[in-house]
Scaffold this active site. Sequence first.
Site, PDB file in Angstrom:
ATOM      1  CE1 TYR A 146      -1.530  -2.949   9.016  1.00 45.56           C
ATOM      2  CE2 TYR A 146      -3.041  -2.600   7.192  1.00 45.56           C
ATOM      3  CZ  TYR A 146      -2.703  -2.403   8.513  1.00 45.56           C
ATOM      4  OH  TYR A 146      -3.532  -1.676   9.331  1.00 45.56           O
ATOM      5  CG  ASP A 241      -4.921  -9.606   3.262  1.00 45.71           C
ATOM      6  OD1 ASP A 241      -5.833  -9.107   2.547  1.00 45.71           O
ATOM      7  OD2 ASP A 241      -4.369  -8.983   4.189  1.00 45.71           O
ATOM      8  CE  LYS A 269      -6.568  -1.085   1.376  1.00 48.22           C
ATOM      9  NZ  LYS A 269      -5.528  -1.907   1.927  1.00 48.22           N
TER      10      LYS A 269
HETATM   11  C1  LIG Z   1      -5.560  -2.333   3.474  1.00 54.85           C
HETATM   12  C2  LIG Z   1      -5.257  -3.729   3.795  1.00 54.85           C
HETATM   13  C3  LIG Z   1      -5.834  -4.391   4.889  1.00 54.85           C
HETATM   14  C4  LIG Z   1      -6.668  -3.664   5.912  1.00 54.85           C
HETATM   15  O1  LIG Z   1      -7.809  -3.122   5.373  1.00 54.85           O
HETATM   16  P1  LIG Z   1      -8.531  -1.892   6.160  1.00 54.85           P
HETATM   17  O2  LIG Z   1      -9.780  -1.688   5.377  1.00 54.85           O
HETATM   18  O3  LIG Z   1      -7.568  -0.758   6.101  1.00 54.85           O
HETATM   19  O4  LIG Z   1      -8.776  -2.344   7.541  1.00 54.85           O
HETATM   20  C5  LIG Z   1      -5.623  -5.736   5.039  1.00 54.85           C
HETATM   21  N1  LIG Z   1      -4.860  -6.417   4.182  1.00 54.85           N
HETATM   22  C6  LIG Z   1      -4.272  -5.819   3.123  1.00 54.85           C
HETATM   23  C7  LIG Z   1      -3.461  -6.642   2.184  1.00 54.85           C
HETATM   24  C8  LIG Z   1      -4.426  -4.453   2.922  1.00 54.85           C
HETATM   25  O5  LIG Z   1      -3.778  -3.865   1.919  1.00 54.85           O
END
Ligand SMILES: *Cc1c(COP(=O)(O)O)cnc(C)c1O
Length: 429
Positions: A146, A241, A269
């Site tokens: 994701y 990511d 995060k």
């Molecule tokens: C949470 C997450 C996102 C998106 O971040 P948001 O702050 O919710 O937009 C993107 N990549 C990874 C791996 C994530 O866990």
Amino acid sequence: MANLVESQRLFQTALSLMPGGVNSPVRGWGAVGLTPPPLLVRGAGARVYDVDGNSYLDFIGSWGPLILGHAAPEVVAAVQETAARGLGFGASTPGEVDLAKLLVEAVPSLEMVRLVTSGTEACMSALRLARGASGRPRLIKFDGCYHGHADSFLVSAGSGVLTQGIPGSPGVPREIAALTLSLPYNDLKAVKEAVRRHPGEIAAVIVEPVAGNMGVVLPQPGFLEGLRQLCHQEDIILIFDEVITGFRVAWGGAQALYGVTPDLTCLGKIIGGGLPVGAYGGRRDLMSQMAPAGPIYQAGTLSGNPVAVAAGLATLKALQKPGTYEQLEEKGAWLAQELARAAARQHLDLTVNRLGSLLTPFFTRGPVHDLEDARRADLQKFRQFFQGMLAAGIYLPPSQFEAWFISLAHEPQDLEAAAAAARQVWSKR
Ligand SMILES: *Cc1c(COP(=O)(O)O)cnc(C)c1O
């Protein structure tokens, strides 16, 4: 089951006001057969409290940011102090420089960085940069990963998309979705094949270096290294990511841990300490192409917001103290081992994937190396487990396909309580 009268009442109202009653799909509890979710009013350390006065041991941690636990005093103090001096200016501030410096020093791939307000924005912007810099249209991602909800990433995506079983990408034009090739995680051969089929067309490969959005799935030895080598050979921009893994699995992220350096990195995060901060960065020659230094546009009214930046800085400074990652490793290892033992004792098929303080117990014999493996999990068993744990006051991610997050605030007795609850649930099967 706990008394959820007030949660029930409020959630009924929420349902009429917000789609599904929530502001983000992962907050719905449909996948575990429960409504309403408790509405939370307070957090302290490893515990959260709902509007009906119930308290729970929390293993979500705001989905990753709260690695110090809820309302960590140093973070709250930094926020209060900064907020009292103004909530934001839409202008440059010293805090941004401090955070950028800390990120660039800590994360191996970062030569320059841009702060944004979410992980979604970080990934979306990194992709635009990769396309702008390479002049190429296509993207390779991996099934079950994701990267936020930008159009290009909603192809075989993980997290809420996976939990809700949403087919395809409604709302994403076919032409956009067609530019995204989604391949099995850990399958280097599939990547080589895709690159061969689209010579000179792949702008970027984006990957969670440790996947966290189909449950935790570790990279197999050679996978990240192989991606690095292939991208180098083919002039493809490699994007890690690290929105979850950044400062979670190691200081400096998974790239520091595995010794593989991408061209661009996305963060979020933890670097916002619970407030909205994201970041993307990497090679100087690439980042220099972003406006106003270069022609590729990306902007944000609230980017680098001083209060959010203060929360992130306070969190990172606390993490920088000696021994923090050793403690997180110890806590994670202990809980994973206890869960595996308890399951084995009951002859229950369970595979616990873990790295540091991130873990997922999959209700399958395993091993779990990709989305197909993860999907073999018995979701009915997960649902029963979730409900049993909740009844014992343990608040888990309401999906088989999400990571549990352990924080520094989880004391040994908290982990023991979680293990004891699991033993109890499984002994009653
Ligand atoms: C949470 C997450 C996102 C998106 O971040 P948001 O702050 O919710 O937009 C993107 N990549 C990874 C791996 C994530 O866990």
